[in-house]
Design an enzyme around this catalytic site. Structure first.
Site, PDB file in Angstrom:
ATOM      1  N   ASN A   6       0.804  -1.172   0.237  1.00  0.00           N
ATOM      2  CA  ASN A   6      -0.031  -0.021  -0.067  1.00  0.00           C
ATOM      3  C   ASN A   6       1.019   1.378   0.021  1.00  0.00           C
ATOM      4  O   ASN A   6       2.146   1.122   0.219  1.00  0.00           O
ATOM      5  CB  ASN A   6      -1.022   0.170   1.313  1.00  0.00           C
ATOM      6  CG  ASN A   6      -2.355  -0.229   0.810  1.00  0.00           C
ATOM      7  OD1 ASN A   6      -2.940  -0.044  -0.033  1.00  0.00           O
ATOM      8  ND2 ASN A   6      -2.938  -1.200   1.642  1.00  0.00           N
ATOM      9  N   ASP A  34      -3.329   2.951   4.556  1.00  0.00           N
ATOM     10  CA  ASP A  34      -3.696   2.215   3.373  1.00  0.00           C
ATOM     11  C   ASP A  34      -3.216   3.664   2.199  1.00  0.00           C
ATOM     12  O   ASP A  34      -2.018   3.682   2.199  1.00  0.00           O
ATOM     13  CB  ASP A  34      -5.227   2.381   3.171  1.00  0.00           C
ATOM     14  CG  ASP A  34      -5.613   1.318   2.284  1.00  0.00           C
ATOM     15  OD1 ASP A  34      -5.100   1.101   1.279  1.00  0.00           O
ATOM     16  OD2 ASP A  34      -6.626   0.453   2.577  1.00  0.00           O
TER      17      ASP A  34
END
Length: 290
Positions: A145, A196
Site C-alpha cells: 500500500n 492504506d
C-alpha cells in the site's frame, strides 16, 4: 461532514485504486474483489465495466490505451472497446495472489504491489516496471500500500499495511528505481486504524487514507501530522487528486470484512467521496510501457 460529500453512491465491496484522467475529467476506480472498473466524469454518469479479473490500479498510456494492474499482471486496456491484453505477467502462475496498490513515478515507471487474496503473511511483493522491464523491489509484503512519489521523483513511499510503518526511500528521478535503505517515515502502530493508500501533493504533503480509522491524514515532508479529516466511513482506502486544478481529493472506501450488523452501522461503506478541502494536487504522469 464538513467538506465531505458523496461522489458516487455505488457501493463497492473493496473500492480502491482511484486515478483521475484530466484529459477526460474522469475518475476511474475499482471494486477489486468483484472485478469491476468504475468510470465517472466529475460531472457525468457512472459506468461500471466487468473486467472478469481482479484488478486494482490504472494508469494512462495514451489517449487510446490504459495500463491496468490485475491478478495476472499488467494488462493494456483499449479505451474504446474495453478489451484487455496481457502485456507483462506478474505472479500469473500464483493463484493465491493478486495486484494491489500501484502508482506511476514522475519518470513514467510504474510501481505495482501484490498481496495474498486472503492477506497471507509475506505473500506479496512490490515491483518496478519501466519500458517493458520488470524488477522485484521488495518482497515478504503482506499488504502492499501507499505507493506514491514526491513531485521531482527523488522520494518514494510505500507500506506493508500489516506492519503499521509508512516507509520512505530515496529514488532515482530518471528511472524510478530506489536507492539506499528504506527508512520509517510515519510509525502508525499506536494510532487507530491502518495505513492504506496515499498521494503526495506539490508541497510534498502526503495524504493518507486510514483504513479502520475513519480519517484521511496529511503529513508534512518530515513526517509531522499536519491535519486529520474525519470521514463518514470506517474503511477509507485510497485518495486521488481530481479536478481541472487537481485541487480536491476523491477517496474510495470499502465494506469488505463487515457482517450485516456492522454494515448497518456503516451505511455509506463502499461509496466514493469528494473532499472539498484546499489541496495543491498534481496529475498522474503517463506510464511508459515500451
Amino acid at each position: 461532514m464538513n467538506g465531505v460529500s458523496v461522489f458516487s453512491d455505488h457501493i463497492c465491496e473493496l473500492g480502491e485504486g482511484p486515478s483521475y484522467d484530466p484529459a477526460t475529467d474522469t475518475l476511474f476506480w475499482f471494486d477489486i474483489v468483484n472485478g469491476k472498473l468504475l468510470e465517472k466524469p466529475l460531472a457525468g454518469a457512472l459506468k461500471v465495466h466487468d473486467l472478469g479479473v481482479m484488478a486494482s490500479a490504472i494508469a494512462v498510456i495514451d489517449d487510446e490505451r490504459q495500463l491496468i494492474a490485475t491478478e495476472v499482471g499488467l494488462q493494456v486496456r483499449d479505451v474504446r472497446t474495453g478489451r484487455l491484453t496481457l502485456h507483462t505477467p506478474i505472479e500469473a502462475d500464483n493463484p493465491l495472489t493478486r495486484s494491489n496498490d500501484s502508482r506511476v513515478h514522475p519518470c513514467g515507471a510504474f510501481w505495482t504491489g501484490t498481496m495474498g487474496k486472503g492477506e497471507e503473511k509475506g505473500a506479496g511483493s512490490i515491483y518496478w516496471f519501466f519500458k517493458g522491464e520488470l524488477r522485484r523491489l521488495f518482497s515478504d509484503i503482506t499488504v502492499s500500500n501507499s505507493i506514491c512519489f514526491c513531485e521531482d521523483g527523488t522520494i518514494a513511499y510505500y507500506t506493508d499495511t500489516a506492519t503499521g510503518l509508512l516507509m520512505r526511500v530515496a529514488c532515482d528521478p530518471a528511472t524510478g528505481l530506489p536507492g539506499g535503505e528504506p527508512k520509517v517515515f510515519v510509525d502508525h502502530r499506536s494510532s487507530k486504524g491502518y495505513v492504506d493508500g496515499s498521494v503526495v501533493d506539490r508541497d510534498g504533503v502526503l495524504w493518507n487514507a486510514v483504513w479502520g480509522g475513519k480519517a484521511v491524514k496529511a503529513y508534512a515532508p518530515d513526517g509531522t501530522l499536519l491535519r486529520e479529516i474525519a470521514m463518514p466511513v470506517t474503511q477509507a482506502s485510497c485518495p486521488a487528486f481530481v479536478g481541472a486544478k487537481a485541487d480536491r481529493l476523491a477517496v474510495t472506501s470499502a465494506w469488505k470484512g463487515k457482517d450485516e450488523k456492522q454494515r448497518a452501522l456503516d451505511p455509506q461503506a463502499g461509496m466514493t467521496f469528494l473532499l472539498d478541502i484546499p489541496v495543491k494536487g498534481r496529475f498522474e504522469p503517463r506510464v511508459l510501457i515500451a
